[in-house]
Motif scaffolding. Structure first.
Motif, mmCIF file in Angstrom:
data_model
loop_
_atom_site.group_PDB
_atom_site.id
_atom_site.type_symbol
_atom_site.label_atom_id
_atom_site.label_comp_id
_atom_site.label_asym_id
_atom_site.label_seq_id
_atom_site.Cartn_x
_atom_site.Cartn_y
_atom_site.Cartn_z
ATOM 1 N N PRO A 169 -74.423 6.812 44.411
ATOM 2 C CA PRO A 169 -74.588 5.754 43.415
ATOM 3 C C PRO A 169 -75.310 6.277 42.177
ATOM 4 O O PRO A 169 -76.203 7.121 42.273
ATOM 5 N N LYS A 170 -74.891 5.765 41.021
ATOM 6 C CA LYS A 170 -75.503 6.216 39.774
ATOM 7 C C LYS A 170 -76.877 5.589 39.612
ATOM 8 O O LYS A 170 -77.124 4.488 40.073
ATOM 9 N N LYS A 171 -77.747 6.301 38.949
ATOM 10 C CA LYS A 171 -79.091 5.814 38.707
ATOM 11 C C LYS A 171 -79.044 4.691 37.679
ATOM 12 O O LYS A 171 -78.357 4.793 36.657
ATOM 13 N N VAL A 172 -79.779 3.628 37.933
ATOM 14 C CA VAL A 172 -79.799 2.483 37.030
ATOM 15 C C VAL A 172 -80.634 2.836 35.807
ATOM 16 O O VAL A 172 -81.745 3.333 35.915
ATOM 17 N N VAL A 173 -80.073 2.565 34.631
ATOM 18 C CA VAL A 173 -80.782 2.834 33.388
ATOM 19 C C VAL A 173 -81.572 1.592 33.024
ATOM 20 O O VAL A 173 -81.028 0.489 32.974
#
Length: 63
Positions: A39-43
């Motif tokens: 999962p991509k890191k939340v900005v």
């Protein structure tokens, strides 16, 4: 010198599975399958006064 060679071989054998673990995945039956994407890191964004805000709002900058 012999002990050094044995220690180096032991370290190499222990380090190998760690590097290969990230590229291979197994299913419940033990067969190799394609790994799921990470999962991509939340900005998160903050406004000029330091409060968290949605990244689309004017003046908000990503952390």
């Amino acid at each position: 010198m012999y002990r050094f060679a044995l220690a180096l071989a032991a370290i190499t054998m222990l380090a190998s599975p760690v590097t290969a673990a990230g590229t291979r995945c197994r299913d419940a039956h033990g067969k190799f399958i394609k790994c799921a994407p990470t999962p991509k890191k939340v900005v998160r964004c903050k406004t000029a006064n330091g409060k968290f805000a949605k990244c689309g709002t004017p003046g908000a900058k990503p952390l």
